[in-house]
Design a protein around this motif. Structure first.
Motif, short mmCIF file in Angstrom:
data_model
loop_
_atom_site.label_atom_id
_atom_site.label_comp_id
_atom_site.label_asym_id
_atom_site.label_seq_id
_atom_site.Cartn_x
_atom_site.Cartn_y
_atom_site.Cartn_z
N LEU A 103 -0.47 -5.47 -4.36
CA LEU A 103 -1.55 -6.18 -4.96
C LEU A 103 -2.84 -5.88 -4.15
O LEU A 103 -2.75 -5.09 -3.36
CB LEU A 103 -1.46 -7.62 -4.83
CG LEU A 103 -0.27 -8.37 -5.67
CD1 LEU A 103 0.00 -9.83 -5.42
CD2 LEU A 103 -0.64 -8.13 -7.28
N THR A 104 -3.77 -6.28 -4.61
CA THR A 104 -5.28 -5.89 -3.78
C THR A 104 -5.57 -6.10 -2.53
O THR A 104 -6.48 -5.73 -1.93
CB THR A 104 -6.35 -6.14 -4.90
OG1 THR A 104 -6.56 -7.65 -5.04
CG2 THR A 104 -6.23 -5.62 -6.24
N GLU A 105 -4.82 -7.14 -2.00
CA GLU A 105 -5.08 -7.95 -0.80
C GLU A 105 -5.43 -7.08 0.49
O GLU A 105 -6.30 -6.89 1.16
CB GLU A 105 -4.10 -9.24 -0.42
CG GLU A 105 -4.36 -10.43 -0.68
CD GLU A 105 -4.16 -10.49 -2.35
OE1 GLU A 105 -4.93 -11.36 -2.76
OE2 GLU A 105 -3.60 -9.63 -3.03
N THR A 106 -4.66 -6.07 0.55
CA THR A 106 -4.63 -5.23 1.76
C THR A 106 -5.63 -4.22 1.71
O THR A 106 -6.51 -4.03 2.64
CB THR A 106 -3.19 -4.36 1.98
OG1 THR A 106 -2.25 -5.26 2.17
CG2 THR A 106 -3.26 -3.42 3.25
N LEU A 107 -5.82 -3.69 0.50
CA LEU A 107 -7.01 -2.67 0.34
C LEU A 107 -8.37 -3.37 0.46
O LEU A 107 -9.40 -2.90 1.22
CB LEU A 107 -6.77 -2.07 -0.83
CG LEU A 107 -8.02 -0.85 -1.33
CD1 LEU A 107 -8.12 0.24 -0.38
CD2 LEU A 107 -7.83 -0.58 -2.84
#
Length: 395
Positions: A103-107
């Motif tokens: 999912l987008t969290e880390t980026l």
């Protein structure tokens, strides 16, 4: 996101997975492109290796720790604070676990922490090159998740109030906007040429911005149509969720898993959608009570709480998280007079307002955790120095 990445690799078209009428191979701009592009690039280079994606996200998470380290150094000029913040970010279990989710969290955390670093560098001397990079990173955060779309006015207000040389401030602002526009330009060109219409961020966010502007402006906007003005009939599930919206429902759903029907995504998000600030069917007291509950769910409902065994472990997890947030709040208060801390403070203020008024899933707060850890580290170092001073005084 994998659906968008696979569609892009197979058909050469971005879109067709989500939206009002998804069709594979049909372009759209419903979701921001950065994370699907990252997945597509890794898949193309490694033959759809999921392990490779995990490795890339681990590197991005490590970079976020490094960015947080240098933010702490710039603000507090104390490497003890920086190393504590680095260690907390590197070992925080939730951030480690989310690195495994595609999912987008880390980026987004990596981009947001880098943006905070370069905003802090910009604020130090208002150098144009730092502002240009900050603008580019701001655009990258928007292309990863549209959450910061209303954040820029907060920065502009601070820019106006900050006492610094106006010429340097003007050059820095122009450089910031130039960096933002250059990074966003390819996305705009793609939307105009492929979709035959201008989409600034995403279709859903552009629609939300238009709805907000239509609400606050007393006149009709040029892009509004008669179709937009037609009321949308409510469904039975909407009526059930609206009737169940209360502060008690939000608080109860934090610890208990009996979420009211229609609120499966987030009780606070559903309640804010229907009844929070401008709901005519509730009193001011009820609205304030509901907003307080939304604040609690935003900051005091840790991610992964329902995965922890109920009882003692769940209560312990909540207590540790709440204690950490309380220490972080102390750090925020103690840092109010530190000029270089204001990029982080503005991020936290904006994040609080945005998530409390529209509701948030617990994972939506994760991008702000590196900033919270910096403030926590500052308080820990202050407490340690105070205890040493007292011991020396007693000798």
């Amino acid at each position: 996101y994998w659906g968008l990445a696979d569609s892009l690799l197979e058909t050469g078209v971005y879109g067709g997975i989500q939206g009002d009428n998804p069709q594979r191979g049909v372009p759209d701009a419903y979701l921001p492109p950065m994370y699907p592009l990252l997945l597509a690039g890794v898949a193309l280079l490694t033959g759809h290796s999921l392990v490779a994606v995990d490795v890339v996200q681990a590197v991005l998470g490590a970079l976020a720790c490094v960015f947080a380290f240098y933010v702490a150094v710039l603000i507090y000029s104390d490497r003890r604070v920086a190393w504590l913040a680095f260690g907390a970010n590197a070992m925080y279990p939730v951030l480690l676990l989310w690195g495994r989710f595609h999912l987008t969290e880390t980026l987004y955390i990596s981009f947001l922490t880098a943006l905070t670093l370069y905003l802090t560098l910009t604020l130090k001397k208002y150098q144009a090159r730092h502002a240009f990079l900050a603008g580019g990173l701001f655009a990258l955060t928007l292309l990863t998740r549209e959450a910061l779309v209303f954040w820029l006015p907060f920065v502009l207000i601070f820019w106006l109030l900050d006492r610094f040389d106006w010429r340097k401030k003007g050059m820095a602002l122009a450089s910031f906007l130039l960096g933002t526009l250059l990074v966003l330009a390819p996305w705009w060109v793609r939307n105009v040429t492929v979709l035959d219409r201008m989409v600034f961020l995403t279709e859903r966010m552009d629609r939300s911005v238009a709805d907000l502007l239509g609400f606050v402006t007393p006149f009709a906007l040029p892009w509004e149509s008669a179709e937009d003005a037609q009321p949308v009939p409510s469904s039975a599930s909407d009526d059930t969720a609206r009737a169940a919206c209360s502060a008690g429902a939000v608080y109860g759903a934090i610890l208990e898993r009996n979420v009211p029907p229609g609120m499966e995504r987030s009780p606070a998000e559903t309640c804010c959608k229907y009844r929070a600030i401008l709901g005519s069917d509730v009193s001011i007291g009820e609205s304030l009570s509901l907003l307080a509950a939304c604040f609690v769910e935003t900051w005091l409902h840790p991610s992964g709480l329902w995965s922890v065994p109920r009882g003692v472990w769940q209560t312990l997890y909540l207590a540790v998280h709440a204690g950490m947030m309380a220490v972080g709040l102390m750090g925020v208060v103690l840092s109010l007079k530190r000029r270089l801390a204001w990029p982080m403070l503005l991020m936290l203020i904006y994040g609080t307002l945005a998530h409390v008024t529209r509701g948030a899933l617990p994972r939506y707060v994760l991008p702000y955790m590196p900033m919270v850890f910096i403030f926590v580290a500052w308080v820990v170092v202050l407490a340690y120095d105070a205890s040493r001073w007292r011991r020396n005084l007693c000798r």
